[in-house]
Design a protein around this motif. Structure first.
Motif, short mmCIF file in Angstrom:
data_model
loop_
_atom_site.label_atom_id
_atom_site.label_comp_id
_atom_site.label_asym_id
_atom_site.label_seq_id
_atom_site.Cartn_x
_atom_site.Cartn_y
_atom_site.Cartn_z
N PRO A 34 10.68 86.57 49.28
CA PRO A 34 11.65 85.28 49.61
C PRO A 34 11.97 84.86 49.06
O PRO A 34 13.48 84.72 49.25
CB PRO A 34 10.59 84.04 50.21
CG PRO A 34 9.23 84.21 49.24
CD PRO A 34 9.27 86.00 49.36
N PHE A 52 15.30 88.44 50.12
CA PHE A 52 15.20 88.26 51.91
C PHE A 52 15.24 87.32 52.22
O PHE A 52 15.95 87.02 53.77
CB PHE A 52 14.41 89.47 52.55
CG PHE A 52 14.52 90.71 51.99
CD1 PHE A 52 15.88 91.14 51.53
CD2 PHE A 52 13.69 91.32 50.77
CE1 PHE A 52 15.99 92.23 51.21
CE2 PHE A 52 14.28 92.20 50.32
CZ PHE A 52 15.27 92.99 50.70
N LYS A 53 15.02 85.44 51.81
CA LYS A 53 14.91 84.77 52.80
C LYS A 53 16.07 84.11 52.93
O LYS A 53 16.47 83.65 52.09
CB LYS A 53 13.68 83.92 52.38
CG LYS A 53 13.70 82.12 53.25
CD LYS A 53 12.25 81.46 53.05
CE LYS A 53 12.03 80.80 53.96
NZ LYS A 53 11.95 79.17 53.50
N ASN A 55 13.99 85.80 58.86
CA ASN A 55 13.01 85.10 57.93
C ASN A 55 11.39 85.53 58.89
O ASN A 55 10.87 85.25 58.47
CB ASN A 55 13.08 83.48 58.38
CG ASN A 55 14.71 83.25 56.51
OD1 ASN A 55 14.72 84.15 55.99
ND2 ASN A 55 15.04 81.96 57.34
N ALA A 77 11.19 89.29 54.08
CA ALA A 77 11.33 87.69 53.89
C ALA A 77 10.15 87.29 53.14
O ALA A 77 10.17 85.85 52.70
CB ALA A 77 12.11 87.48 54.92
N ILE A 135 22.00 87.61 53.73
CA ILE A 135 20.57 88.42 53.08
C ILE A 135 21.57 89.79 53.29
O ILE A 135 20.61 91.22 53.04
CB ILE A 135 19.51 87.93 53.83
CG1 ILE A 135 19.51 86.89 53.28
CG2 ILE A 135 18.55 88.91 53.78
CD1 ILE A 135 18.71 86.33 51.42
#
Length: 159
Positions: free
Chosen positions: A114, A117-118, A105, A110, A40
């Motif tokens: 998601p 970016f999760k 997270n 995020a 990420i």
């Protein structure tokens, strides 16, 4: 550097992020590539390069500033990718769940995006190689190429 080159670098960086999302969603060799916290952070580095280069095209008086920010984003990406490559070669140093995952997270990005970016994966997970290299090794390669290109062209005189 010309506007066309900035656009190429921007689109190339975005393409690498799109490829990572495709690996995450579709998988490769029937394996889903869940992004780890370091993955990420590398996506953030690629997006930093892409946005900075795109702004260098659109805001010509600040082109040198955005060029420098793109080079810094690439240097950041080199450091994160190098750390992950080191983790892959030293799996005994990983304790499983990365505390960085919880921190990443919790960000609004995020939670809002998601799929992009999760962080769900493990940083030291050995996944199938793509053309002989692990994804973090490819990332380190491309960040290094971008960093060298942006650094060399930063110091060249404008024509």
């Amino acid at each position: 550097m010309s506007s066309v080159r900035y656009l190429f670098i921007s689109l190339f960086s975005l393409g690498l992020v799109i490829f990572a999302v495709i690996l995450q969603q579709v998988g490769y060799q029937e394996v889903s590539f869940l992004p780890c916290p370091l993955c990420i952070l590398q996506r953030v580095g690629y997006l930093g390069v892409a946005i900075s280069c795109f702004l260098a095209v659109g805001i010509a008086p600040l082109r040198k500033l955005f060029h420098g920010l793109a080079a810094l984003s690439a240097a950041y990406g080199v450091s994160v990718a190098a750390h992950q490559v080191w983790l892959l070669s030293h799996p005994e140093t990983s304790c499983g769940i990365d505390p960085l995952e919880t921190w990443i997270n919790q960000f609004q990005l995020a939670q809002g995006l998601p799929w992009l970016f999760k962080a769900d994966g493990l940083c030291s997970a050995k996944l199938p190689a793509i053309l002989g290299l692990q994804v973090p090794e490819w990332s380190l390669f491309w960040f290094t190429v971008l960093f060298l290109l942006l650094t060399v062209t930063f110091f060249k005189k404008q024509q």
